[in-house]
Design a protein around this motif. Structure first.
Motif, PDB file in Angstrom:
ATOM      1  N   ILE A   1       9.297   4.900  -2.927  1.00 28.57           N
ATOM      2  CA  ILE A   1       9.182   4.564  -0.698  1.00 28.57           C
ATOM      3  C   ILE A   1       9.729   5.790  -0.437  1.00 28.57           C
ATOM      4  O   ILE A   1      11.197   6.327  -0.999  1.00 28.57           O
ATOM      5  N   GLY A   2       9.262   6.583   0.156  1.00 31.64           N
ATOM      6  CA  GLY A   2       8.909   7.616   0.787  1.00 31.64           C
ATOM      7  C   GLY A   2       8.978   7.867   2.519  1.00 31.64           C
ATOM      8  O   GLY A   2       9.697   6.469   2.924  1.00 31.64           O
ATOM      9  N   PRO A   3       9.297   8.753   3.251  1.00 30.79           N
ATOM     10  CA  PRO A   3       8.995   8.456   4.113  1.00 30.79           C
ATOM     11  C   PRO A   3       7.992   7.915   4.936  1.00 30.79           C
ATOM     12  O   PRO A   3       8.293   7.102   5.972  1.00 30.79           O
ATOM     13  N   GLY A   4       6.765   8.069   4.549  1.00 29.03           N
ATOM     14  CA  GLY A   4       6.095   7.107   5.385  1.00 29.03           C
ATOM     15  C   GLY A   4       5.911   5.035   5.018  1.00 29.03           C
ATOM     16  O   GLY A   4       6.335   4.688   6.204  1.00 29.03           O
ATOM     17  N   GLY A   5       6.677   5.328   3.847  1.00 37.05           N
ATOM     18  CA  GLY A   5       7.518   3.091   3.912  1.00 37.05           C
ATOM     19  C   GLY A   5       8.727   3.157   5.075  1.00 37.05           C
ATOM     20  O   GLY A   5       8.631   2.210   5.821  1.00 37.05           O
ATOM     21  N   ILE A   6       9.440   4.267   4.744  1.00 43.05           N
ATOM     22  CA  ILE A   6      10.642   3.924   5.019  1.00 43.05           C
ATOM     23  C   ILE A   6      10.445   4.143   6.993  1.00 43.05           C
ATOM     24  O   ILE A   6      10.578   2.706   7.468  1.00 43.05           O
ATOM     25  N   SER A   7       9.855   5.218   7.303  1.00 43.23           N
ATOM     26  CA  SER A   7       9.067   5.092   8.982  1.00 43.23           C
ATOM     27  C   SER A   7       8.259   3.658   9.058  1.00 43.23           C
ATOM     28  O   SER A   7       9.078   3.005  10.819  1.00 43.23           O
ATOM     29  N   THR A   8       7.189   2.519   8.067  1.00 41.30           N
ATOM     30  CA  THR A   8       7.434   1.593   8.490  1.00 41.30           C
ATOM     31  C   THR A   8       8.663   0.263   8.689  1.00 41.30           C
ATOM     32  O   THR A   8       7.672  -0.862   9.662  1.00 41.30           O
TER      33      THR A   8
ATOM     34  N   VAL B   1       0.528  -1.271  -0.454  1.00 39.31           N
ATOM     35  CA  VAL B   1      -0.381  -0.285  -0.085  1.00 39.31           C
ATOM     36  C   VAL B   1       1.185   1.526  -0.336  1.00 39.31           C
ATOM     37  O   VAL B   1       0.626   2.289  -0.782  1.00 39.31           O
ATOM     38  N   LEU B   2       1.904   1.545   0.237  1.00 43.14           N
ATOM     39  CA  LEU B   2       2.798   2.459   0.635  1.00 43.14           C
ATOM     40  C   LEU B   2       3.488   2.993  -0.011  1.00 43.14           C
ATOM     41  O   LEU B   2       3.785   4.182  -0.459  1.00 43.14           O
ATOM     42  N   ILE B   3       4.466   1.687  -0.824  1.00 42.98           N
ATOM     43  CA  ILE B   3       5.215   1.623  -2.338  1.00 42.98           C
ATOM     44  C   ILE B   3       4.372   1.952  -2.945  1.00 42.98           C
ATOM     45  O   ILE B   3       4.348   3.041  -3.932  1.00 42.98           O
ATOM     46  N   ASN B   4       3.605   1.519  -3.350  1.00 45.17           N
ATOM     47  CA  ASN B   4       2.187   1.326  -4.289  1.00 45.17           C
ATOM     48  C   ASN B   4       2.903   1.301  -5.778  1.00 45.17           C
ATOM     49  O   ASN B   4       3.046   3.484  -5.984  1.00 45.17           O
ATOM     50  N   PRO B   5       3.322   1.034  -6.546  1.00 42.61           N
ATOM     51  CA  PRO B   5       3.916   1.949  -7.718  1.00 42.61           C
ATOM     52  C   PRO B   5       2.986   2.167  -8.827  1.00 42.61           C
ATOM     53  O   PRO B   5       3.441   2.722  -9.715  1.00 42.61           O
ATOM     54  N   PHE B   6       2.152   2.590  -8.955  1.00 40.21           N
ATOM     55  CA  PHE B   6       1.066   2.309  -9.419  1.00 40.21           C
ATOM     56  C   PHE B   6       0.815   3.654  -9.708  1.00 40.21           C
ATOM     57  O   PHE B   6       0.309   4.499 -10.320  1.00 40.21           O
TER      58      PHE B   6
ATOM     59  N   GLY C   1       1.973   5.819  12.995  1.00 44.80           N
ATOM     60  CA  GLY C   1       1.760   5.326  12.901  1.00 44.80           C
ATOM     61  C   GLY C   1       0.671   6.447  12.873  1.00 44.80           C
ATOM     62  O   GLY C   1      -0.493   6.515  11.860  1.00 44.80           O
ATOM     63  N   VAL C   2       0.736   7.358  13.390  1.00 43.67           N
ATOM     64  CA  VAL C   2       0.312   9.179  12.500  1.00 43.67           C
ATOM     65  C   VAL C   2       0.351   9.443  11.654  1.00 43.67           C
ATOM     66  O   VAL C   2      -0.550   9.285  10.735  1.00 43.67           O
ATOM     67  N   LEU C   3       1.517   9.331  10.868  1.00 47.71           N
ATOM     68  CA  LEU C   3       2.051   9.463  10.071  1.00 47.71           C
ATOM     69  C   LEU C   3       0.887   8.984   8.833  1.00 47.71           C
ATOM     70  O   LEU C   3       0.805   9.593   7.690  1.00 47.71           O
ATOM     71  N   VAL C   4       1.061   7.861   9.206  1.00 45.30           N
ATOM     72  CA  VAL C   4       0.832   6.517   8.260  1.00 45.30           C
ATOM     73  C   VAL C   4      -1.035   6.790   7.544  1.00 45.30           C
ATOM     74  O   VAL C   4      -1.666   6.948   7.284  1.00 45.30           O
ATOM     75  N   PHE C   5      -1.489   7.218   8.933  1.00 46.06           N
ATOM     76  CA  PHE C   5      -3.176   7.691   9.371  1.00 46.06           C
ATOM     77  C   PHE C   5      -3.271   8.567   7.831  1.00 46.06           C
ATOM     78  O   PHE C   5      -4.135   8.643   7.227  1.00 46.06           O
ATOM     79  N   LEU C   6      -2.832   9.840   8.514  1.00 49.03           N
ATOM     80  CA  LEU C   6      -2.686  11.143   7.312  1.00 49.03           C
ATOM     81  C   LEU C   6      -2.465  10.836   6.704  1.00 49.03           C
ATOM     82  O   LEU C   6      -3.668  11.093   5.316  1.00 49.03           O
ATOM     83  N   ILE C   7      -1.760   9.977   6.465  1.00 48.51           N
ATOM     84  CA  ILE C   7      -1.458   9.431   4.428  1.00 48.51           C
ATOM     85  C   ILE C   7      -2.805   8.592   4.217  1.00 48.51           C
ATOM     86  O   ILE C   7      -3.085   8.592   3.214  1.00 48.51           O
ATOM     87  N   ALA C   8      -2.862   7.971   4.957  1.00 53.01           N
ATOM     88  CA  ALA C   8      -4.230   6.881   4.509  1.00 53.01           C
ATOM     89  C   ALA C   8      -5.694   7.741   3.849  1.00 53.01           C
ATOM     90  O   ALA C   8      -6.710   7.200   3.132  1.00 53.01           O
TER      91      ALA C   8
END
Length: 212
Positions: A127-134, A14-19, A78-85
Motif C-alpha cells: 500500500i503506497g501513495p496510490g492506495g492511500i490516496s484512493t 488492484v492498487l495493493i496488488n500483493p502479487f 485520479g490522475v495519479l491512479v491513471f498514471l499508475i494504470a
C-alpha cells in the motif's frame, strides 16, 4: 454492497496488488522459519488494515485541515491512479512504488527484526501513495456509520487476501512465473484505468457541477 463499495474493493485489489510484493517477501524472509515468516505476513497485513482504517476515518478531516477541496483531491488522485494504470499496462509496474532492486535485502537480518514487515513490505510495496490516496478519496465521499464500516470491512478482507497471498508466495511465484505475473499486472492496470476515470469524473462533477 452498493456501487461505491464495489469500486473501492476493486481499487484496493488492484492498487495493493500483493502479487507485486511476493518476490521481495521471499527474499526478505529467506532463511526464516515458517513461524517467523507467518509473523512477518501477519504484521504486514495488519499494517495494511490499520492504514486503510485510519485514512477511511480521518481522510476527510485531513483534507479539511489542509484546506484542500474534495474535488481537487479527487482529480489529482485520479490522475495519479491513471498514471499508475498506464505504467502497469505497459508492464512497467507501479511508478510510485520502489523497485525491489532498491532494497538491500542482505542487510535485513532474520529473525531478530520484524521491521521489514512494515517497511518495505507493507509500506510502500503493497500500500503506497496510490492506495492511500484512493482510500482518502472514497472516504471523503461517504457518510454514515454503515458505509464507513463497510469500507473498513472491505479493507479487512483485502488484508486477509494479502496474508493468504504472502503465505502462498512460493507456490504462486512458481505457478505464475514472471510471464504470468506480468500478464496479471497488465489486466489489473486496465481495470485500474477505468477506476481512475471514475474518480476524475467524480472530481470534475464536484468542481464544475454546472458543466457535468
Amino acid at each position: 454492497m452498493d456501487t461505491e463499495i464495489i469500486k473501492i474493493v476493486l481499487a484496493f485489489v488492484v492498487l495493493i496488488n500483493p502479487f507485486g510484493a511476493l518476490s521481495l517477501f521471499l527474499d526478505l524472509t529467506r532463511g526464516y522459519s515458517m513461524a517467523d515468516r507467518r509473523k512477518v505476513a501477519r504484521i504486514s497485513c495488519f499494517t495494511i488494515f490499520i492504514t486503510i482504517a485510519f485514512f477511511t476515518v480521518a481522510g476527510s478531516s485531513l483534507l479539511q485541515g489542509l484546506g484542500i477541496s474534495i474535488g481537487s483531491f479527487q482529480v489529482a488522485g485520479g490522475v495519479l491512479v491513471f498514471l499508475i494504470a498506464i505504467n502497469m499496462m505497459n508492464g512497467e509496474g507501479n511508478p510510485v512504488k520502489p523497485d525491489q532492486e532498491n532494497f538491500d535485502v542482505d542487510h535485513i537480518q532474520a529473525p531478530a527484526s520484524m521491521g521489514a514487515a512494515v517497511v518495505p513490505i507493507a509500506i510502500p510495496m503493497m500500500i503506497g501513495p496510490g492506495g492511500i490516496s484512493t482510500v482518502i478519496i472514497y472516504s471523503s465521499q461517504i457518510s454514515g456509520i454503515w458505509r464507513v464500516s463497510a469500507v473498513i470491512i472491505a479493507g479487512l478482507f483485502i488484508s486477509l487476501f494479502c496474508y493468504l497471498s504472502l503465505m502462498m508466495a512460493g507456490r504462486i511465484s512458481r505457478f505464475l512465473g514472471d510471464t504470468g505475473l506480468n500478464i496479471m499486472s497488465r489486466i489489473m492496470g486496465m481495470l485500474l484505468a477505468a477506476v481512475s476515470i471514475e474518480i476524475i469524473v467524480s472530481g470534475l462533477r464536484t468542481l464544475f457541477p454546472q458543466l457535468l
